[in-house]
Design an enzyme around this catalytic site. Structure first.
Site, short mmCIF file in Angstrom:
data_model
loop_
_atom_site.label_atom_id
_atom_site.label_comp_id
_atom_site.label_asym_id
_atom_site.label_seq_id
_atom_site.Cartn_x
_atom_site.Cartn_y
_atom_site.Cartn_z
CG ASP A 4 -4.85 -3.19 -3.64
OD1 ASP A 4 -5.94 -3.80 -3.63
OD2 ASP A 4 -4.46 -2.51 -2.68
CD GLU A 5 -8.78 -3.66 -4.85
OE1 GLU A 5 -8.07 -4.47 -4.22
OE2 GLU A 5 -9.09 -2.54 -4.41
CD GLN A 11 -3.88 -8.25 1.96
OE1 GLN A 11 -2.81 -7.64 2.03
NE2 GLN A 11 -5.00 -7.70 2.32
CE LYS A 35 -3.87 -2.36 0.60
NZ LYS A 35 -5.16 -2.28 -0.08
N GLY A 60 -2.51 -5.78 4.38
CA GLY A 60 -1.88 -4.74 3.57
C GLY A 60 -1.41 -3.59 4.45
CE LYS A 116 -5.23 -9.76 -3.09
NZ LYS A 116 -5.24 -8.36 -3.54
N GLY A 136 -8.43 -4.62 6.48
CA GLY A 136 -8.33 -3.98 7.80
C GLY A 136 -7.65 -4.81 8.86
CG HIS A 188 -9.62 -8.99 -4.99
ND1 HIS A 188 -10.55 -8.00 -5.21
CD2 HIS A 188 -8.93 -8.62 -3.89
CE1 HIS A 188 -10.41 -7.07 -4.27
NE2 HIS A 188 -9.44 -7.42 -3.45
CE LYS A 208 -10.03 -2.36 3.71
NZ LYS A 208 -8.96 -1.63 3.05
CE LYS A 226 -7.39 -0.22 -3.61
NZ LYS A 226 -8.09 -0.79 -2.45
C1 CAP Z 1 -7.11 -5.07 1.73
C2 CAP Z 1 -7.47 -4.94 0.29
C3 CAP Z 1 -8.46 -6.00 -0.24
C4 CAP Z 1 -9.79 -6.10 0.54
C5 CAP Z 1 -10.89 -6.69 -0.26
C6 CAP Z 1 -8.06 -3.58 0.00
O1 CAP Z 1 -6.18 -4.13 2.14
O2 CAP Z 1 -6.32 -5.02 -0.50
O3 CAP Z 1 -8.72 -5.64 -1.56
O4 CAP Z 1 -9.55 -6.88 1.66
O5 CAP Z 1 -12.00 -6.93 0.52
O6 CAP Z 1 -7.77 -3.06 -1.09
O7 CAP Z 1 -8.85 -3.10 0.80
P1 CAP Z 1 -5.86 -3.92 3.69
P2 CAP Z 1 -12.50 -8.43 0.82
O8 CAP Z 1 -5.21 -5.17 4.19
O9 CAP Z 1 -4.90 -2.74 3.72
O10 CAP Z 1 -7.14 -3.59 4.39
O11 CAP Z 1 -11.32 -9.22 1.30
O12 CAP Z 1 -13.54 -8.26 1.87
O13 CAP Z 1 -13.03 -8.94 -0.47
MG MG Z 2 -7.23 -4.55 -2.36
#
Ligand code: CAP
Ligand code: MG
Length: 418
Positions: A184-185, A366, A156, A368, A182, A346, A274, A314, A158
């Site tokens: 990010d999306e 995971q 992060k 971040g 990993k 979170g 994801h 979160k 992202k």
């Molecule tokens: C988490 C994360 C993931 C979310 C997706 C984000 O980062 O990379 O994409 O967890 O949600 O971009 O928020 P953090 P879920 O570890 O910094 O929070 O897993 O509920 O699908």
């Molecule tokens: Mg993410």
């Protein structure tokens, strides 16, 4: 026959479904019609019917009528169970299944709300899906990790890293003890960080850290894009000796995912799923499609791990729901291998004992922000996470563990515990 009678033809509460019918459970709230008629309309529109009676039904259509066989009051609405003959569904085509059981019915005026809660494919339908190539067992084998949770970190912020900056962070994270780097999306390929260059440099870093630490390290590289682009990216990953690809499965859709499942098999790649955008239809408990359905279908197609929520982090998703999904993903299911749930969103080291207590060790964790925000940087953040997980598994308190881990101590000072 009147229109209402026609819809009621799709309701038979004395009916016992056959073993080779596909059962679907819906929650719905009728809008100006009786619950029986509303349920009949769902069964009709999702199987063979339309809005009116017809001059003729071919024999196969008659035999393919879905049947509401159970109807119960639930909260503001009702739960209907509907049996669908397999003549309605094309073998191995998940896209077609969803266009029926999750299609037009969501737009019908006769319903205020509609939620697809669960579906139960009989073996005769399920057998046309391969499920995951690796699953929990296969991934544990190639990662060489027997019984602890796997750890992953998304660098992060992202976005915004050059390939060289990203490679440096990767080196720090992997060296500090993270198993899976990993993406990010929304991080795919940009002028300042091209996928092709990232592939070349990152797997070289991975090889270096593996040689230095003696641990297996992997990269959940985000190949998400149009199917033909994903295919090329997956080929590059395999050519560089990668073992995993990451696909954002909701935005790419079932067609692209089914396609990439085949590509991944040819290349020997595991799939990290994801689920960005899922909450647009999973979040409202009275409308949309449940996360359980999404996870079940993704396992059928053959992802090896999928985000399911954390209950403590979160993102929305309560404990009972996440527990049920994770339990299903890890359970035996005909020839479809169990897959890893991914807890993400979170998380930080202070949450590890509770997370592992709630969901067990068959988990990809995971973290971040909770690693990248460590006051002493990513390597210290990675070490703090690994130590927190170790403590949880050894049954040692975090306070105790922090006495010998200054990295963990600092993480706990910043983020606290639960
Ligand atoms: C988490 C994360 C993931 C979310 C997706 C984000 O980062 O990379 O994409 O967890 O949600 O971009 O928020 P953090 P879920 O570890 O910094 O929070 O897993 O509920 O699908
Ligand atoms: Mg993410």
């Amino acid at each position: 026959m009147s229109k209402v009678e026609w819809y009621l033809d799709f309701v038979d509460l004395d009916y016992t479904p056959g073993r080779d019918e596909l059962i679907v459970e819906y929650y719905f709230e009728p809008n100006g019609v009786s619950p029986e008629e509303a349920a009949g309309r769902i069964a009709s529109e999702s199987s063979i019917g339309t809005w009116t009676t017809l001059w003729k039904l071919p024999d196969m259509a008659k035999r393919s009528m879905a049947k509401v066989f159970s109807l119960e009051k639930s909260g503001e609405g009702y739960i209907a169970k509907i049996a669908y003959p397999l003549t309605l569904f094309e073998e191995g085509n998940l896209v077609q299944l969803f266009s029926a059981i999750a299609g037009n019915i969501f737009g019908m005026k006769a319903l205020k709300n509609l939620r697809l809660l669960d579906f139960h494919p009989p073996y005769e339908y399920l057998r046309h899906f391969k499920g995951p190539q690796y699953g929990v067992k296969g991934i544990r084998e190639f990662m060489g990790i027997e019984d602890r949770p796997l750890t992953a970190t998304v660098p992060k912020p992202k976005m915004g890293w050059s390939v060289d900056e990203y490679a440096e962070i990767a080196y720090e994270l992997w060296s500090g003890g993270i198993d899976l780097l990993k993406d990010d999306e929304n991080f795919t390929s940009f002028p300042f960080n091209r996928f092709e260059e990232r592939v070349r440099k990152l797997y070289a870093v991975r090889d270096r850290v593996e040689a230095e630490t003696g641990e297996t390290k992997e990269y959940l590289i985000n190949i998400t894009g149009p199917a033909h682009v994903m295919e090329k990216r997956a080929q590059l990953v395999a050519a560089e000796g990668g073992q995993y690809i990451m696909i954002d499965i909701v935005v790419v859709g079932w067609s692209a995912l089914q396609y990439m499942r085949e590509v991944a098999e040819d290349l020997g790649l595991a799939i990290h799923a994801h689920r960005a955008m899922h909450a647009a239809f999973t979040r409202n408990p009275r409308h949309g499609i449940s996360m359980f359905v999404l996870a079940k279908a993704a396992r059928m197609v053959g992802v090896d791990q999928i985000h399911t929520g954390t209950a403590v982090g979160k993102m929305a998703g309560d404990y009972e729901e996440v527990k049920r999904i994770n339990g299903f993903l890890l359970s035996e299911w005909e020839h479809i291998k169990p897959i890893f749930p991914v807890a993400s969103g979170g998380l930080h080291p202070g949450l590890m004992p509770e997370l592992i207590r709630l969901f067990g060790r068959d988990l990809v964790i995971q973290v971040g922000g909770g690693v990248m925000g460590h006051p002493d940087g990513p390597r210290a953040g990675a070490k703090a996470l690994r130590d927190a997980i170790e403590a949880a598994i050894e049954g040692v308190s975090l306070e105790e563990k922090a006495k010998e881990s200054p990295e963990l101590k600092k993480a706990l000072e910043k983020w606290g515990y639960l």
